[in-house]
Design an enzyme around this catalytic site. Structure first.
Site: not given
Lengths: 299, 229
Positions: B28-31
């Site tokens: 989940l390369g996420t913000s």
């Protein structure tokens, strides 16, 4: 040998035909002969007190405590078999510690009573064990403040959290009594052991349900009740042991502690005075009883 | 199991969050973020899930419910964070039933922390826990990679969060009303999505107050301007 009985009382987990569990009832008998223990739930704290019967002149006064600390905010006292009471204490401490490990916060008095009720009930189920020979009184103060998660860093918004329900109060005093069957109830005033009937009668006079009793008054009343309850058992010496837990503003700051020596002595003095006051007629009846007791001694 | 040894960036330039992933693991390369506001808390997240450079899901829901008004934002390994959230969800459900009262956000945070800390060597999970309860109101807790627990006014996380520290610091106000708070979260996540390659898709939010949980959805085709029902 008089009788072999019905056989329904020989092991745990066996019902008699009319639905009773005799092993549990025998355990209650063990409790009824133990020293009196009481707890009083006051508006700003809880008091625990017990009548510690002195079994030998060689025992050090003030040693061998009978009221135990379960967690920083909680204590317990029991009547009945002392070793069973010790095991109860040790298990209660484990429960409190495991709650802290899992939830990172102190266990509430209600939750501890629930856990210990379940534990004692389990000892009525299996043939390999016997029920606890104690009735225990657990007292605690559940923090009225918001507690952080143990070990957390930071404290959130400087203005405090938004969206709280207004005018609601949380926490407060807790007092529960757990019996050998595993049953437990919350009380304003709880009593068990030999002098429980007298103690209960005294506590009913205090109108504890109104929630007006202060902790300091509670301490004095508790001492008085133990002394009054002991009056029926005068031939034996006893020591009064008392602990208390106040709210966060009070003298113990939410901790379970021994009632300070001076306060305990004051309370004892008052208790003795109150007892002497309405004791004049009892003194006479006692004298009448003397010969009867002397009779008993013969063999 | 191959873990990178570089301090910040891998050879391919992918962010440090990726560093702890096993080969081929869904990330989940996420913000993500959660904030306190006047009436409770708001959780927000983008919706991109990647396996390396490939977008495995463009409409992911990273806001996960663990109790009625206790939710979490997940970042790191999708599998790990789902598993942890499932366990806490189960646990809090039991807690509510057995104790006859709903768990507090503290309870949830404590359970999450225990799992994340005790299994720190095996997990890649960066979580933000946010919840509302009667006694404590709205609360935001952050549990980063090592399993420490931080109570904050607001928390940001995931690879995209690095781009919005300045935005959040400049625009944060305590005690915002709901509209201002929603706009703050939306504005921050828009910037994160704009600058972070592994964040994108829609913006999802959950508003937690005494009224319960309320979901928001904003789509990129309207520049996230309109709330989609």
């Amino acid at each position: 040998m008089t009788s072999i009985g019905t056989g329904y009382d020989l092991t745990n987990s066996v019902f008699s035909p009319d639905g009773r569990n005799f092993q549990v009832e025998y355990a209650v008998k063990a409790v009824e002969n133990g020293g009196t223990s009481i707890g009083i739930r006051c508006k700003d704290g809880v008091v625990l007190a017990c009548e510690k019967v002195i079994t030998s002149k060689l025992l050090k006064a003030g040693a061998n405590k009978r009221i135990a600390t379960i967690d920083r905010h909680m204590g317990a006292v029991s009547s009945g078999l002392v070793p069973d009471g010790r095991h109860f204490t040790s298990r209660a401490r484990e429960e409190a510690a495991s709650w802290r490990k899992v939830y990172k916060s102190p266990i509430t008095t209600a939750d501890l009573a629930g856990r210990m009720g379940g534990y004692m009930q389990a000892y009525t189920l299996y043939s390999s064990v016997r029920p606890f020979g104690v009735t225990a009184i657990v007292a605690g103060w559940d923090s009225e403040l918001e507690l952080p998660v143990d070990g957390q860093v930071g404290s959130g918004p400087s203005i405090g959290s938004g969206g709280k329900a207004k005018d609601k109060k949380y926490g407060g005093p807790g007092l529960y009594m757990i019996e050998p069957s595993g049953i437990y109830w919350g009380y304003y005033g709880a009593a068990t052991g030999k002098g429980r009937q007298t103690a209960k009668a005294e506590m009913e006079k205090l109108n504890l349900a109104e929630g007006k009793m202060s902790l300091l008054d509670g301490v004095k009343e508790a001492a008085k009740i133990i002394y009054v309850a002991h009056a029926d058992n005068k031939d034996k010496e006893f020591e009064l042991e008392m602990t208390w837990i106040s709210n966060l503003e009070g003298p113990t700051k939410g901790r379970h502690q021994e009632v300070p020596k001076e306060l305990l002595e004051d309370a004892e003095k008052l208790a003795k005075k109150a007892l002497d006051g309405d004791d004049d007629d009892e003194e006479e009846t006692k004298d009448e009883n003397k010969p009867a007791e002397a009779d008993k001694m013969e063999e | 199991m191959e873990f990178g040894t570089s301090g910040m960036l891998n050879e391919d330039g992918i962010h440090v969050d990726m560093d702890r992933l096993k080969k081929g693991e869904v990330n989940l390369g996420t913000s993500i973020m959660a904030i306190n506001f006047k009436d409770g808390v708001i959780l927000g997240a983008d919706s991109r899930t990647t396996t390396g450079a490939y977008i495995a899901n463009r409409v992911t829901d990273k806001l996960t419910q663990v109790h009625d008004t206790i939710w979490c934002c997940r970042s790191g390994s999708a599998a790990d964070t789902q598993a942890v959230a499932d366990m806490v969800h189960q646990n809090l459900g039991m807690y509510g039933i057995m104790n006859g009262r709903p768990p507090t956000t503290q309870t949830a945070a404590a359970l999450f922390q225990e799992l994340c800390y005790e299994n720190k060597d095996r997990l890649s999970a960066g979580l933000i826990i946010a919840g509302w309860d009667e006694r404590h109101g709205g609360q935001v807790y952050s549990i980063p990679l090592g399993g420490s627990l931080h109570k904050q006014s607001y928390a940001i996380g995931g690879s995209g969060s690095t781009y919005i520290y300045g935005y959040c610091d400049a625009n944060w106000k305590e005690g915002m009303d709901e509209e201002a708070a929603v706009n703050f979260v939306k504005g921050a996540l828009q910037e994160a999505i704009k600058w972070d390659g592994s964040s994108g898709g829609v913006i999802r939010m959950v508003v937690l107050t005494k009224k319960g949980a309320n979901r928001h959805l904003y789509l990129p085709d309207t520049q996230y301007a309109v709330r989609h029902e």
